[in-house]
Write a protein that holds these residues in place. Sequence first.
Motif, PDB file in Angstrom:
ATOM      1  N   THR A 123      57.823  47.158  35.183  1.00  0.00           N
ATOM      2  CA  THR A 123      56.535  47.278  34.503  1.00  0.00           C
ATOM      3  C   THR A 123      55.634  46.066  34.772  1.00  0.00           C
ATOM      4  N   ASP A 124      56.203  45.012  35.358  1.00  0.00           N
ATOM      5  CA  ASP A 124      55.377  43.819  35.659  1.00  0.00           C
ATOM      6  C   ASP A 124      54.604  43.971  36.968  1.00  0.00           C
ATOM      7  N   PHE A 125      54.945  45.013  37.740  1.00  0.00           N
ATOM      8  CA  PHE A 125      54.203  45.214  38.980  1.00  0.00           C
ATOM      9  C   PHE A 125      52.739  45.533  38.649  1.00  0.00           C
ATOM     10  N   GLY A 126      51.819  44.953  39.465  1.00  0.00           N
ATOM     11  CA  GLY A 126      50.404  45.202  39.248  1.00  0.00           C
ATOM     12  C   GLY A 126      49.565  44.116  39.917  1.00  0.00           C
ATOM     13  N   THR A 127      48.275  44.159  39.598  1.00  0.00           N
ATOM     14  CA  THR A 127      47.339  43.191  40.181  1.00  0.00           C
ATOM     15  C   THR A 127      47.002  42.128  39.145  1.00  0.00           C
ATOM     16  N   TYR A 128      47.313  40.912  39.484  1.00  0.00           N
ATOM     17  CA  TYR A 128      47.036  39.782  38.601  1.00  0.00           C
ATOM     18  C   TYR A 128      45.796  39.040  39.138  1.00  0.00           C
ATOM     19  N   THR A 129      44.892  38.749  38.222  1.00  0.00           N
ATOM     20  CA  THR A 129      43.629  38.098  38.591  1.00  0.00           C
ATOM     21  C   THR A 129      43.529  36.743  37.911  1.00  0.00           C
ATOM     22  N   CYS A 130      43.290  35.743  38.725  1.00  0.00           N
ATOM     23  CA  CYS A 130      43.058  34.387  38.212  1.00  0.00           C
ATOM     24  C   CYS A 130      41.550  34.155  38.217  1.00  0.00           C
ATOM     25  N   VAL A 131      40.979  33.805  37.048  1.00  0.00           N
ATOM     26  CA  VAL A 131      39.535  33.593  36.923  1.00  0.00           C
ATOM     27  C   VAL A 131      39.290  32.125  36.597  1.00  0.00           C
ATOM     28  N   ALA A 132      38.475  31.458  37.447  1.00  0.00           N
ATOM     29  CA  ALA A 132      38.122  30.056  37.229  1.00  0.00           C
ATOM     30  C   ALA A 132      36.644  29.974  36.889  1.00  0.00           C
ATOM     31  N   ALA A 133      36.314  29.197  35.857  1.00  0.00           N
ATOM     32  CA  ALA A 133      34.920  29.055  35.438  1.00  0.00           C
ATOM     33  C   ALA A 133      34.725  27.668  34.852  1.00  0.00           C
ATOM     34  N   LEU A 134      33.466  27.281  34.719  1.00  0.00           N
ATOM     35  CA  LEU A 134      33.124  26.012  34.071  1.00  0.00           C
ATOM     36  C   LEU A 134      32.729  26.300  32.632  1.00  0.00           C
ATOM     37  N   ARG A 135      33.146  25.424  31.762  1.00  0.00           N
ATOM     38  CA  ARG A 135      32.964  25.661  30.335  1.00  0.00           C
ATOM     39  C   ARG A 135      31.497  25.831  29.960  1.00  0.00           C
ATOM     40  N   ASN A 136      30.620  25.040  30.591  1.00  0.00           N
ATOM     41  CA  ASN A 136      29.197  25.101  30.243  1.00  0.00           C
ATOM     42  C   ASN A 136      28.391  25.955  31.226  1.00  0.00           C
ATOM     43  N   GLY A 137      29.074  26.738  32.018  1.00  0.00           N
ATOM     44  CA  GLY A 137      28.393  27.640  32.936  1.00  0.00           C
ATOM     45  C   GLY A 137      27.654  26.868  34.020  1.00  0.00           C
ATOM     46  N   GLY A 138      26.567  27.446  34.462  1.00  0.00           N
ATOM     47  CA  GLY A 138      25.754  26.788  35.474  1.00  0.00           C
ATOM     48  C   GLY A 138      26.116  27.165  36.879  1.00  0.00           C
ATOM     49  N   THR A 139      27.247  27.853  37.090  1.00  0.00           N
ATOM     50  CA  THR A 139      27.655  28.252  38.441  1.00  0.00           C
ATOM     51  C   THR A 139      28.514  29.495  38.333  1.00  0.00           C
ATOM     52  N   PRO A 140      28.505  30.416  39.287  1.00  0.00           N
ATOM     53  CA  PRO A 140      29.315  31.637  39.220  1.00  0.00           C
ATOM     54  C   PRO A 140      30.805  31.309  39.172  1.00  0.00           C
ATOM     55  N   GLU A 141      31.563  32.185  38.440  1.00  0.00           N
ATOM     56  CA  GLU A 141      33.006  31.999  38.359  1.00  0.00           C
ATOM     57  C   GLU A 141      33.673  32.494  39.630  1.00  0.00           C
ATOM     58  N   ILE A 142      34.935  32.089  39.843  1.00  0.00           N
ATOM     59  CA  ILE A 142      35.721  32.493  41.006  1.00  0.00           C
ATOM     60  C   ILE A 142      36.884  33.339  40.523  1.00  0.00           C
ATOM     61  N   SER A 143      37.093  34.499  41.131  1.00  0.00           N
ATOM     62  CA  SER A 143      38.210  35.390  40.797  1.00  0.00           C
ATOM     63  C   SER A 143      39.097  35.560  42.008  1.00  0.00           C
ATOM     64  N   ILE A 144      40.418  35.468  41.799  1.00  0.00           N
ATOM     65  CA  ILE A 144      41.390  35.624  42.885  1.00  0.00           C
ATOM     66  C   ILE A 144      42.394  36.682  42.457  1.00  0.00           C
ATOM     67  N   ASP A 145      42.527  37.768  43.245  1.00  0.00           N
ATOM     68  CA  ASP A 145      43.460  38.854  42.942  1.00  0.00           C
ATOM     69  C   ASP A 145      44.744  38.676  43.723  1.00  0.00           C
ATOM     70  N   VAL A 146      45.887  38.843  43.017  1.00  0.00           N
ATOM     71  CA  VAL A 146      47.211  38.762  43.640  1.00  0.00           C
ATOM     72  C   VAL A 146      47.994  39.997  43.219  1.00  0.00           C
ATOM     73  N   ASN A 147      48.484  40.741  44.202  1.00  0.00           N
ATOM     74  CA  ASN A 147      49.207  41.976  43.907  1.00  0.00           C
ATOM     75  C   ASN A 147      50.703  41.688  43.929  1.00  0.00           C
ATOM     76  N   ILE A 148      51.377  42.070  42.874  1.00  0.00           N
ATOM     77  CA  ILE A 148      52.837  41.948  42.799  1.00  0.00           C
ATOM     78  C   ILE A 148      53.395  43.363  42.691  1.00  0.00           C
ATOM     79  N   SER A 149      54.207  43.754  43.723  1.00  0.00           N
ATOM     80  CA  SER A 149      54.791  45.092  43.731  1.00  0.00           C
ATOM     81  C   SER A 149      56.032  45.063  44.596  1.00  0.00           C
ATOM     82  N   SER A 150      56.616  46.243  44.759  1.00  0.00           N
ATOM     83  CA  SER A 150      57.819  46.334  45.604  1.00  0.00           C
ATOM     84  C   SER A 150      57.483  46.089  47.061  1.00  0.00           C
ATOM     85  N   THR A 151      56.188  46.213  47.391  1.00  0.00           N
ATOM     86  CA  THR A 151      55.791  45.965  48.792  1.00  0.00           C
ATOM     87  C   THR A 151      55.369  44.522  49.029  1.00  0.00           C
ATOM     88  N   THR A 152      55.394  43.712  47.989  1.00  0.00           N
ATOM     89  CA  THR A 152      55.060  42.296  48.154  1.00  0.00           C
ATOM     90  C   THR A 152      56.263  41.591  48.778  1.00  0.00           C
TER      91      THR A 152
END
Length: 961
Positions: A411-440
Motif C-alpha cells: 500500500t506504500d507504492f505510489g508517487t511521493y512529492t517533495c515541495v520546497a518553498a520559502l516561508r515568506n514567499g516571493g518566489t515560486p515553489e519547487i516540486s519533485i515527484d518520486v515514484n515508488i513501485s514494484s517497477t522502481t
Amino acid sequence: MGLVFGLLWLFTGVLRCVHGQGVYAPPTVRIVHSGQACNVEEERYSERVYTIREGETLELQCLVTGHPRPQIRWTKTAGGASDRQGDSSLHNETLKIETISRHQGGRYYCKAENGLGSPAIRSIRVDVYYLDDPLITVHQSVGESKEQFYFERTVFLRCVANSNPPVHYTWRRGREVLSQGSDSGVEIYEPFFTQGETKILKLKNLRPQDYADYTCISSVRNVCGIGDKSARFSLSNRTAPPSIKLLLDDPLVVNPGETITLVCVASGGDPPPVLQWVRPGGEELPKRSLVKGGTLTIPAVTVDDGGAYSCVASNNVGNPAKKSTNILVRGLRKGRFWITPDPYHNDDNIQIGREVKISCQVEATPPEELQFSWLKNGRPLRSSERMVITHTDTEVSPGTTNLDIIDLKFTDFGTYTCVAALRNGGTPEISIDVNISSTTVPPELTVPRGRSHLIAQEGDTVDLQCLVSGKPKPIILWSRVEESGGAAAAAALMPDGSAQMESYDGVLRISNVSRDMSGTYRCQTSQYNGFNVKPREALIQLVVQFPPVVEPAYTEIRQALGRAFSLTCHLLRAHPARLLRYEWKLGTRLLTVGQFSDQKDDTNYHVRALNREGYGEYTCDITNEAGAGRCTFLVTGKAYAPEFYYDTYSALWQNRPRVYGFKLQWTQMEPNAVDRILAYRLGIRQMSQSRWWEQEIQMEGTIQKGELLTHNLTELVKPESYLVRLKPITRYGEGDETERIITYSAPVNPHLREFQCGFEDEALCLFSQDKSDEFDWTRHSASTRDTKYTPNTGPSSDHTGSKQGFYMYIETSRPRLEGDKARLLSPTFNMNAKSSAPSVTYCFSFYYHMYGKHIGALNVFLRQKGQTVTDTSVWSLTGNQGDRWRQAKVNIQPTAAFQMVMEGVRGAGIEGDIAVDDVTIEEGKCKDPPSNNLRSLAPPSSPHIWQLCIILSLALIGRQR
C-alpha cells in the motif's frame, strides 16, 4: 712559369673573394631621436637616457646599415619583465608613441638582422617625467586618538605626490614658509622607509596658532617644463575623522524584481567626508544601479545582485570609515532527489518488508526561510512511526529533507512529492515527484554491441552511447580518462572544455571530431535524481583517424635549365600509419607511385636535367584510409628579387633648380640560382600619381653574387617622392620584383654644416673648372670610359665598386704634356655667421685613385676669399699608389668664405690618369684617420676580405715557388 701561374691564380682568387663577399655586410644600428625630448644624455658607454614629459610624443628612429636591407624590430624591457611593443613587437624604423604615459617608460631595444653575422642591437632608456597633484592626509598620535582634535594633541600632516624625478616639498602655514627649526612647535621630516616619497609636518601639542590653512607645494624644479602643484588643508578644532551609519536592515532580504535602496549617511567628520559604495574584491556594482551621494539604488534586483556591499567614507583625516551590509535575494535552486535502498541489505533493489529512504535537496536564499512538505499521490503526508519525515538544520545550505519508509508495504507504492518553498514567499515553489513501485529498480548501464570501440575520421560527427535502464532513469555523467603506462591517469577535458558533461538520454554527441579527442571515455550514473547506490559505469574507446601530415606543404624551387635536382616529401604523422602510399605528379601528369615501408618516412623524386617542360607544380600525395597529405613544389625559372642597396654614398644630387637625380643601386639575390639575367625592367612613378613609366636596363655578362649594380635616375621633379620597382628578366621570363621609395631631401649647400658630392649629376654639385689651367677634369664612369690606349691606368669602378657610378679624372693622353695642370673648384662656402669662435674647423675628405707608371701629382688647396684671394696647400701626393681607391682626410680652418681646389698634374707619360670621388666637407675635426684599404665591390665598412684573399694568394704562390 710557376710564378706566372701563381699570379694568374692570385687575380682569379681575388675576384672570387670580391664576388663572394660583394657589398653584403652585416647590420649596424644606431638610435636617433626626434620629437619632444627634455634631455638626452650618455650613460656609461653604450646606453643613452632619453627624458620626456608625460603626455608628449615619443619618436625614436633606428638607423641601420647593412646589405641586404636589415629587418628591424623594436622591443621594450621595463624592470625585470619583458614588455613587447604591440603583439609581436614593432617592425619598422620609427617607434612613435603619442601621449606617452609613465608606464611606457623603460629600456627600448632596436634589433636589426639580415642573416649575415650577429644581429645588431642598440638600446635607449626612456625616462618619463611627471608630477601628480599632491594629497594631504591628517593623523593624530595613536596614544591620544579620539574623535576630536583637542587643544593638546599632536597632529601629523602627511603630503604625498607621485612623481619622476623625486619630488621636493615645501610647507606653508598661511603665507609663512615652514622649515625645520623655524618654529619649536613644528617638526618636518621624511620617514626613513619612504625616503623622497612623502613629507610629514608634525604639530606638537597643538597651539592656537596651529589652527590655520596649510599648503603643501610639490615641485620637480620645473624639469621638462613641469610646473609646481599644491594642495591645501584647513586645520581647526572641528577637524575629525569620518564616521558613518547605514539606514537599512542587515541583512537585507528582498524578492527578485524589487527595487532596493541602500542609504549611507555621514554621522561625523570634518571636512565633510566623501561617501562611496563598493563591492568586495573590486567587483563592479550592478550596471543598472544608480549612485547619488551615499544612496545606492538597484532596480529590478536579481539573484546575481546579492552579496556584500560596503559604504566607505573618507575625508583624508585619520582612517576611512567603512560599514557593510548583505543583500539576500530570495530564491530556490538546484532541486535534486535520490532513493536509498535498505542499507542493511547488499541488494540494491526495493523490496516489500524492507526500508527505503527518499531524499530531497534544494538550495535556498535565505536558508532559514526554507520549508519542506511531502505529498503522497497528491495528498499531504505527515510524519508517523512508519513514515518518518526529517529536515536538516535550516542554517545548513543546501537544505535536505528525508522521508524514511520503514517496513515497506504494497500500500506504500505510489508517487511521493517533495515541495520546497520559502516561508515568506516571493518566489515560486519547487516540486519533485518520486515514484515508488514494484517497477522502481536501480540502474544498469551497458554499451550497445559493437559500440565500445569506435573509429571515426577527423571532421565527422560521432555519437558515444551508453544504454541505461532502471526507474527512475538517472542522469548519465560523461568524462575522459587518459591512460598512461596501462593505468588510469588524471582525467582530460571534454570537447566543450569542461571536466564532465551531463546526458539525459545516454548519448554524447561530438561534432567535428579532431585527433586530440581520441581516447577513453567513461559514462557513469549520477547519484542524484535516481538511486543513491554505487555508480554504474562503462568505458568507450574512441579512435580518430586523420590523413598524413607532411612537409613541406608548399615550397618554391628556383632552377636553371639543364640542372639536376631532387624533391623530398617528409611524413610527420598519420593515423593509421600503415599501408601508406605516395603518388608524384607534375601538374596532372603522373610521374611515379609507390608504397612506404615501415622504416621509411619520406619519398624522393629526382630530375636529372631540367627542360622547359619540367617547369611547373610538382605534387606528392601520401594517403591512408583517412585521406591524403600533399607536398607541393613549384619549380620555376623566375629570378629572385633584386636587393636595393640603401647605403649608397651621396645617392641624391641636384641637377637643375627644379629637378634632382638619384643613384639607384642594387644587388641580385642568388643570381646563379637561375639562368643568366639579361635585363631589368625598371618602373617609376610619382607617389601622388598612378601612371608608371618603364624602361629596360640591359645587362652584359654574368652578374656575380654581391655585385653592386647602378642606374642613375635623372629629371626627378623636386620635391616629389617616387616609387621605384625593379624586376629581373631571364630567358624564362620576368622574375620577382622589389620596390623602394625615393624621397627628396634638400642638400645642405652651400651654407654648410655638411657637404657631399659623388659627381653623379652633370652639374657636378656646383663644382666648376678653373679657366686659368691647361686642361679640364672629366666626369666618367668605368662602364663608358675608353681604355684602348691606356689600359694600365685609371680606376675600373667608382669608389663604391659600381661600374655605373661616376667620378672625376684627368685624361693624360696626348695632347697633354708633362706638367700640365687641371683644377677643379668646389662651390664657395660661406662661414657660419652665428659662430662666436674666431675660426671653425672643417674636415675635408675625398677618395682618390692614382694608378699608372706615369702618375704625376694630386694637390689640394684651400682658397680663401677675404680682402684678397689666397691659395694655401693643405694636401699633396705624387707617384703611383696602386690600383685601388684610397681616402684622404685633412682638417681645414678657413677664416673667410672659401673654396676647395683639387689640382691634377700630368706626369711623364700617358699612363698617368688620376681620379677623385665622393668629396665631403663636414663641420668639426676629422674623427678617423684616412683608410687606404682596397676598394671594389666591398663597401667602406668591409674591406678586409681583400686583404685576406691577397695574403692567402701570396702564401700559396710562395709554396709553389
